[in-house]
Design a protein around this motif. Structure first.
Motif, mmCIF file in Angstrom:
data_model
loop_
_atom_site.group_PDB
_atom_site.id
_atom_site.type_symbol
_atom_site.label_atom_id
_atom_site.label_comp_id
_atom_site.label_asym_id
_atom_site.label_seq_id
_atom_site.Cartn_x
_atom_site.Cartn_y
_atom_site.Cartn_z
ATOM 1 N N UNK A 150 0.835 -1.205 0.000
ATOM 2 C CA UNK A 150 0.000 0.000 0.000
ATOM 3 C C UNK A 150 0.869 1.255 0.000
ATOM 4 N N UNK A 151 0.347 2.376 -0.495
ATOM 5 C CA UNK A 151 1.098 3.636 -0.428
ATOM 6 C C UNK A 151 1.521 3.939 1.012
ATOM 7 N N UNK A 152 2.722 4.475 1.157
ATOM 8 C CA UNK A 152 3.236 4.825 2.478
ATOM 9 C C UNK A 152 4.136 3.771 3.083
ATOM 10 N N UNK A 153 4.136 2.555 2.532
ATOM 11 C CA UNK A 153 5.037 1.512 3.028
ATOM 12 C C UNK A 153 6.476 1.872 2.677
ATOM 13 N N UNK A 154 7.411 1.291 3.432
ATOM 14 C CA UNK A 154 8.837 1.569 3.233
ATOM 15 C C UNK A 154 9.532 0.334 2.694
ATOM 16 N N UNK A 155 10.332 0.527 1.657
ATOM 17 C CA UNK A 155 11.015 -0.561 0.972
ATOM 18 C C UNK A 155 12.529 -0.393 1.120
ATOM 19 N N UNK A 156 13.202 -1.444 1.515
ATOM 20 C CA UNK A 156 14.662 -1.462 1.491
ATOM 21 C C UNK A 156 15.094 -1.857 0.085
ATOM 22 N N UNK A 157 15.812 -0.971 -0.594
ATOM 23 C CA UNK A 157 16.270 -1.228 -1.960
ATOM 24 C C UNK A 157 17.761 -1.542 -1.905
ATOM 25 N N UNK A 158 18.102 -2.778 -2.196
ATOM 26 C CA UNK A 158 19.494 -3.225 -2.127
ATOM 27 C C UNK A 158 20.037 -3.332 -3.551
ATOM 28 N N UNK A 159 20.902 -2.398 -3.896
ATOM 29 C CA UNK A 159 21.382 -2.262 -5.264
ATOM 30 C C UNK A 159 20.655 -1.097 -5.907
ATOM 31 N N UNK A 160 21.247 0.093 -5.819
ATOM 32 C CA UNK A 160 20.534 1.317 -6.212
ATOM 33 C C UNK A 160 20.445 1.425 -7.732
ATOM 34 N N UNK A 161 19.219 1.475 -8.232
ATOM 35 C CA UNK A 161 18.931 1.754 -9.638
ATOM 36 C C UNK A 161 17.931 2.903 -9.629
ATOM 37 N N UNK A 162 18.316 4.028 -10.208
ATOM 38 C CA UNK A 162 17.474 5.213 -10.100
ATOM 39 C C UNK A 162 16.082 5.020 -10.692
ATOM 40 N N UNK A 163 15.958 4.225 -11.750
ATOM 41 C CA UNK A 163 14.629 3.990 -12.322
ATOM 42 C C UNK A 163 13.723 3.250 -11.344
ATOM 43 N N UNK A 164 14.299 2.352 -10.543
ATOM 44 C CA UNK A 164 13.503 1.667 -9.520
ATOM 45 C C UNK A 164 13.043 2.646 -8.443
ATOM 46 N N UNK A 165 13.952 3.507 -8.019
ATOM 47 C CA UNK A 165 13.577 4.510 -7.013
ATOM 48 C C UNK A 165 12.494 5.436 -7.563
ATOM 49 N N UNK A 166 12.616 5.816 -8.829
ATOM 50 C CA UNK A 166 11.617 6.662 -9.480
ATOM 51 C C UNK A 166 10.261 5.965 -9.505
ATOM 52 N N UNK A 167 10.255 4.657 -9.809
ATOM 53 C CA UNK A 167 8.998 3.913 -9.845
ATOM 54 C C UNK A 167 8.383 3.781 -8.460
ATOM 55 N N UNK A 168 9.204 3.617 -7.431
ATOM 56 C CA UNK A 168 8.694 3.578 -6.062
ATOM 57 C C UNK A 168 8.076 4.924 -5.680
#
Length: 278
Positions: A150-168
Protein backbone atom coordinates in the motif's frame (compact mmCIF):
# COMPACT_ATOMS: atom_id res chain seq x y z
CA UNK A 1 10.03 -28.78 -12.68
CA UNK A 2 10.36 -30.02 -9.09
CA UNK A 3 10.27 -27.27 -6.47
CA UNK A 4 13.03 -26.97 -3.88
CA UNK A 5 11.43 -28.69 -0.90
CA UNK A 6 12.42 -30.52 2.25
CA UNK A 7 13.90 -33.33 0.16
CA UNK A 8 16.70 -33.26 -0.86
CA UNK A 9 17.46 -29.63 -0.15
CA UNK A 10 15.77 -29.16 3.22
CA UNK A 11 15.43 -25.54 4.32
CA UNK A 12 17.00 -24.23 1.08
CA UNK A 13 19.99 -21.93 1.06
CA UNK A 14 22.25 -20.91 -1.78
CA UNK A 15 24.93 -23.29 -0.51
CA UNK A 16 22.57 -26.27 -0.29
CA UNK A 17 21.33 -25.52 -3.79
CA UNK A 18 24.93 -25.49 -4.99
CA UNK A 19 25.64 -28.83 -3.31
CA UNK A 20 22.51 -30.39 -4.84
CA UNK A 21 23.57 -29.21 -8.29
CA UNK A 22 27.01 -30.73 -7.81
CA UNK A 23 25.45 -34.02 -6.72
CA UNK A 24 23.28 -34.14 -9.86
CA UNK A 25 20.09 -33.93 -7.78
CA UNK A 26 18.63 -31.05 -9.82
CA UNK A 27 19.36 -32.37 -13.30
CA UNK A 28 22.14 -34.04 -15.29
CA UNK A 29 25.56 -34.60 -13.72
CA UNK A 30 27.43 -31.28 -14.14
CA UNK A 31 30.62 -33.26 -14.75
CA UNK A 32 29.16 -34.13 -18.13
CA UNK A 33 28.60 -30.49 -19.15
CA UNK A 34 31.15 -27.96 -20.32
CA UNK A 35 31.25 -24.19 -20.63
CA UNK A 36 31.64 -23.49 -24.34
CA UNK A 37 32.06 -19.71 -24.06
CA UNK A 38 33.15 -17.45 -21.20
CA UNK A 39 33.03 -13.67 -21.55
CA UNK A 40 32.61 -10.38 -19.74
CA UNK A 41 30.25 -7.57 -20.68
CA UNK A 42 31.27 -4.07 -19.59
CA UNK A 43 29.23 -0.89 -19.85
CA UNK A 44 29.18 2.70 -18.66
CA UNK A 45 25.79 4.44 -18.44
CA UNK A 46 24.68 8.04 -18.23
CA UNK A 47 21.05 8.41 -19.31
CA UNK A 48 19.87 11.67 -20.86
CA UNK A 49 18.30 13.82 -18.17
CA UNK A 50 20.02 12.01 -15.31
CA UNK A 51 22.71 13.66 -13.22
CA UNK A 52 24.57 10.49 -12.27
CA UNK A 53 25.91 7.47 -14.14
CA UNK A 54 27.27 4.05 -13.28
CA UNK A 55 29.33 1.16 -14.61
CA UNK A 56 28.51 -2.53 -14.90
CA UNK A 57 30.64 -5.59 -15.49
CA UNK A 58 29.10 -9.04 -15.84
CA UNK A 59 30.70 -12.47 -16.17
CA UNK A 60 28.86 -14.71 -18.63
CA UNK A 61 29.23 -18.49 -19.00
CA UNK A 62 27.51 -20.42 -21.78
CA UNK A 63 26.36 -24.02 -21.35
CA UNK A 64 24.56 -25.27 -24.44
CA UNK A 65 21.92 -22.67 -25.28
CA UNK A 66 21.97 -21.21 -21.75
CA UNK A 67 23.98 -18.25 -20.48
CA UNK A 68 24.57 -17.81 -16.75
CA UNK A 69 25.56 -14.42 -15.38
CA UNK A 70 27.10 -12.81 -12.33
CA UNK A 71 27.80 -9.09 -11.99
CA UNK A 72 31.12 -8.10 -10.46
CA UNK A 73 32.76 -4.87 -9.43
CA UNK A 74 34.39 -3.35 -12.54
CA UNK A 75 37.95 -4.62 -12.84
CA UNK A 76 37.50 -7.39 -10.26
CA UNK A 77 38.04 -10.22 -12.76
CA UNK A 78 41.16 -10.50 -14.88
CA UNK A 79 41.26 -12.05 -18.33
CA UNK A 80 42.86 -15.18 -16.93
CA UNK A 81 39.64 -16.09 -15.12
CA UNK A 82 37.64 -15.91 -18.34
CA UNK A 83 40.20 -18.02 -20.18
CA UNK A 84 40.22 -20.56 -17.35
CA UNK A 85 36.43 -20.94 -17.55
CA UNK A 86 36.24 -21.51 -21.31
CA UNK A 87 36.09 -25.25 -21.96
CA UNK A 88 35.95 -26.14 -18.27
CA UNK A 89 33.58 -28.70 -16.82
CA UNK A 90 30.59 -27.20 -15.00
CA UNK A 91 31.38 -29.30 -11.93
CA UNK A 92 34.82 -27.69 -11.64
CA UNK A 93 33.41 -24.19 -11.98
CA UNK A 94 30.77 -24.90 -9.32
CA UNK A 95 33.76 -25.45 -7.00
CA UNK A 96 35.78 -22.48 -8.28
CA UNK A 97 37.54 -20.40 -5.60
CA UNK A 98 35.94 -17.16 -6.84
CA UNK A 99 32.30 -16.64 -5.88
CA UNK A 100 31.23 -14.89 -9.12
CA UNK A 101 32.41 -17.88 -11.15
CA UNK A 102 30.44 -20.29 -8.94
CA UNK A 103 27.32 -18.12 -9.21
CA UNK A 104 27.55 -17.77 -13.00
CA UNK A 105 28.19 -21.52 -13.36
CA UNK A 106 25.19 -22.42 -11.19
CA UNK A 107 23.05 -19.93 -13.10
CA UNK A 108 24.10 -21.44 -16.44
CA UNK A 109 23.51 -24.97 -15.17
CA UNK A 110 20.02 -24.20 -13.84
CA UNK A 111 19.13 -22.25 -17.00
CA UNK A 112 20.20 -25.29 -19.01
CA UNK A 113 18.10 -27.58 -16.80
CA UNK A 114 15.00 -25.37 -16.64
CA UNK A 115 14.92 -22.34 -18.96
CA UNK A 116 12.55 -19.44 -18.36
CA UNK A 117 9.32 -20.84 -19.80
CA UNK A 118 5.71 -21.05 -18.54
CA UNK A 119 6.26 -24.79 -18.02
CA UNK A 120 8.82 -23.89 -15.36
CA UNK A 121 6.70 -21.19 -13.70
CA UNK A 122 7.79 -18.10 -15.65
CA UNK A 123 5.42 -15.48 -17.01
CA UNK A 124 6.97 -13.48 -19.88
CA UNK A 125 6.71 -9.69 -19.79
CA UNK A 126 7.67 -7.80 -22.93
CA UNK A 127 9.78 -4.65 -22.64
CA UNK A 128 9.05 -2.46 -25.68
CA UNK A 129 11.79 -1.13 -27.92
CA UNK A 130 13.11 2.26 -26.89
CA UNK A 131 15.98 4.26 -25.53
CA UNK A 132 18.06 2.91 -22.67
CA UNK A 133 16.14 5.10 -20.22
CA UNK A 134 12.72 4.10 -21.61
CA UNK A 135 13.60 0.42 -21.31
CA UNK A 136 15.03 0.95 -17.82
CA UNK A 137 11.79 2.60 -16.71
CA UNK A 138 9.66 -0.16 -18.26
CA UNK A 139 11.64 -2.81 -16.38
CA UNK A 140 11.35 -0.79 -13.17
CA UNK A 141 7.56 -0.64 -13.41
CA UNK A 142 7.42 -4.42 -13.76
CA UNK A 143 9.75 -4.98 -10.80
CA UNK A 144 8.02 -2.52 -8.46
CA UNK A 145 4.63 -3.94 -9.44
CA UNK A 146 5.64 -7.22 -7.78
CA UNK A 147 5.83 -5.63 -4.32
CA UNK A 148 2.04 -5.50 -3.72
CA UNK A 149 2.36 -2.81 -1.04
CA UNK A 150 0.00 0.00 0.00
CA UNK A 151 1.10 3.64 -0.43
CA UNK A 152 3.24 4.83 2.48
CA UNK A 153 5.04 1.51 3.03
CA UNK A 154 8.84 1.57 3.23
CA UNK A 155 11.02 -0.56 0.97
CA UNK A 156 14.66 -1.46 1.49
CA UNK A 157 16.27 -1.23 -1.96
CA UNK A 158 19.49 -3.22 -2.13
CA UNK A 159 21.38 -2.26 -5.26
CA UNK A 160 20.53 1.32 -6.21
CA UNK A 161 18.93 1.75 -9.64
CA UNK A 162 17.47 5.21 -10.10
CA UNK A 163 14.63 3.99 -12.32
CA UNK A 164 13.50 1.67 -9.52
CA UNK A 165 13.58 4.51 -7.01
CA UNK A 166 11.62 6.66 -9.48
CA UNK A 167 9.00 3.91 -9.84
CA UNK A 168 8.69 3.58 -6.06
CA UNK A 169 8.19 7.34 -5.75
CA UNK A 170 5.46 7.18 -8.41
CA UNK A 171 3.70 4.52 -6.29
CA UNK A 172 4.03 6.76 -3.17
CA UNK A 173 6.28 4.21 -1.50
CA UNK A 174 9.07 5.32 0.81
CA UNK A 175 12.46 3.63 0.52
CA UNK A 176 15.87 3.21 2.08
CA UNK A 177 18.50 3.07 -0.64
CA UNK A 178 21.42 0.70 0.03
CA UNK A 179 24.55 0.00 -2.01
CA UNK A 180 28.12 -0.95 -1.12
CA UNK A 181 29.28 2.14 -3.03
CA UNK A 182 27.36 4.51 -0.76
CA UNK A 183 26.95 8.05 -2.10
CA UNK A 184 23.62 9.72 -2.89
CA UNK A 185 20.65 9.00 -5.12
CA UNK A 186 19.53 11.07 -8.10
CA UNK A 187 17.39 13.04 -5.62
CA UNK A 188 20.20 13.74 -3.16
CA UNK A 189 19.20 11.08 -0.60
CA UNK A 190 21.98 9.33 1.28
CA UNK A 191 22.72 5.73 0.31
CA UNK A 192 23.42 3.39 3.24
CA UNK A 193 25.95 0.57 2.94
CA UNK A 194 24.68 -2.03 5.48
CA UNK A 195 21.41 -3.52 4.24
CA UNK A 196 20.76 -5.86 7.15
CA UNK A 197 21.19 -3.04 9.67
CA UNK A 198 18.35 -1.13 7.94
CA UNK A 199 16.03 -4.04 7.18
CA UNK A 200 14.21 -3.92 10.53
CA UNK A 201 12.67 -0.52 9.75
CA UNK A 202 11.39 -1.52 6.31
CA UNK A 203 8.15 -3.26 5.35
CA UNK A 204 9.57 -5.08 2.32
CA UNK A 205 12.84 -5.73 0.53
CA UNK A 206 13.67 -5.10 -3.13
CA UNK A 207 16.97 -6.85 -3.78
CA UNK A 208 19.39 -7.08 -6.71
CA UNK A 209 20.63 -10.48 -7.85
CA UNK A 210 24.11 -9.05 -7.34
CA UNK A 211 23.69 -10.02 -3.68
CA UNK A 212 24.39 -13.61 -4.71
CA UNK A 213 27.83 -12.59 -5.92
CA UNK A 214 28.79 -10.56 -2.86
CA UNK A 215 27.44 -12.98 -0.26
CA UNK A 216 24.65 -10.79 1.16
CA UNK A 217 21.61 -12.63 -0.26
CA UNK A 218 21.23 -15.30 2.42
CA UNK A 219 21.01 -12.93 5.45
CA UNK A 220 18.38 -10.86 3.63
CA UNK A 221 16.38 -13.94 2.65
CA UNK A 222 16.45 -15.20 6.25
CA UNK A 223 15.31 -11.79 7.52
CA UNK A 224 12.35 -11.77 5.13
CA UNK A 225 11.45 -15.35 6.04
CA UNK A 226 11.69 -14.83 9.79
CA UNK A 227 9.74 -11.56 9.79
CA UNK A 228 7.13 -12.41 7.16
CA UNK A 229 8.19 -9.62 4.81
CA UNK A 230 7.92 -9.53 1.04
CA UNK A 231 11.25 -9.92 -0.71
CA UNK A 232 11.31 -9.22 -4.44
CA UNK A 233 14.47 -9.70 -6.49
CA UNK A 234 15.43 -8.16 -9.82
CA UNK A 235 17.86 -10.63 -11.26
CA UNK A 236 20.29 -10.29 -14.11
CA UNK A 237 22.80 -12.04 -11.87
CA UNK A 238 21.40 -15.47 -11.03
CA UNK A 239 18.19 -15.16 -13.04
CA UNK A 240 17.78 -18.96 -12.97
CA UNK A 241 19.02 -19.31 -9.38
CA UNK A 242 16.72 -16.92 -7.52
CA UNK A 243 13.39 -18.40 -8.74
CA UNK A 244 14.38 -21.53 -6.78
CA UNK A 245 13.75 -19.55 -3.58
CA UNK A 246 10.23 -18.35 -4.40
CA UNK A 247 8.14 -19.58 -1.50
CA UNK A 248 11.25 -19.88 0.69
CA UNK A 249 11.74 -16.27 1.74
CA UNK A 250 11.52 -14.82 -1.77
CA UNK A 251 8.06 -13.57 -2.79
CA UNK A 252 8.68 -12.82 -6.46
CA UNK A 253 11.48 -12.61 -9.00
CA UNK A 254 11.88 -10.50 -12.10
CA UNK A 255 14.39 -12.64 -13.99
CA UNK A 256 16.34 -11.17 -16.88
CA UNK A 257 18.84 -13.51 -18.52
CA UNK A 258 21.51 -12.37 -20.93
CA UNK A 259 21.25 -10.39 -23.22
CA UNK A 260 20.07 -7.64 -20.86
CA UNK A 261 17.73 -4.78 -21.76
CA UNK A 262 20.57 -2.26 -21.87
CA UNK A 263 22.43 -4.07 -24.65
CA UNK A 264 19.93 -3.41 -27.42
CA UNK A 265 17.25 -0.87 -28.33
CA UNK A 266 14.82 -3.48 -29.61
CA UNK A 267 12.15 -5.27 -27.58
CA UNK A 268 13.30 -7.65 -24.86
CA UNK A 269 11.69 -10.04 -22.40
CA UNK A 270 11.55 -10.26 -18.62
CA UNK A 271 10.41 -13.43 -16.85
CA UNK A 272 8.31 -13.04 -13.73
CA UNK A 273 7.98 -15.68 -11.00
CA UNK A 274 5.64 -15.25 -8.05
CA UNK A 275 3.42 -17.22 -5.69
CA UNK A 276 4.30 -20.74 -4.53
CA UNK A 277 7.64 -22.47 -4.83
CA UNK A 278 8.93 -23.02 -8.33
Amino acid sequence: MTAVTSSPVGAPTYETLLRCALAGELGPDPAGLRVAVAFTTRQAVRHDGRGTGYRNEVLGLRVGAAVGSCAVEPGALDDGVVEDCAGAGVDRLLRHPQTPVRVAALDAYLMHVAPHTPAHGARPVRVPAGTSLEKSRARARTVVGLLDLPPGATVLVVGVVNSLLEALRARHLAYVACDFKGGVTEWGEGVVTDALAEAHRCDALLVSGMTLGNGTFEPLRRHALEHGKRLVTFAQTGSAVLPRFVGHGVSAVCAEPYPFFWLDGGPSTLHVYRGGAR
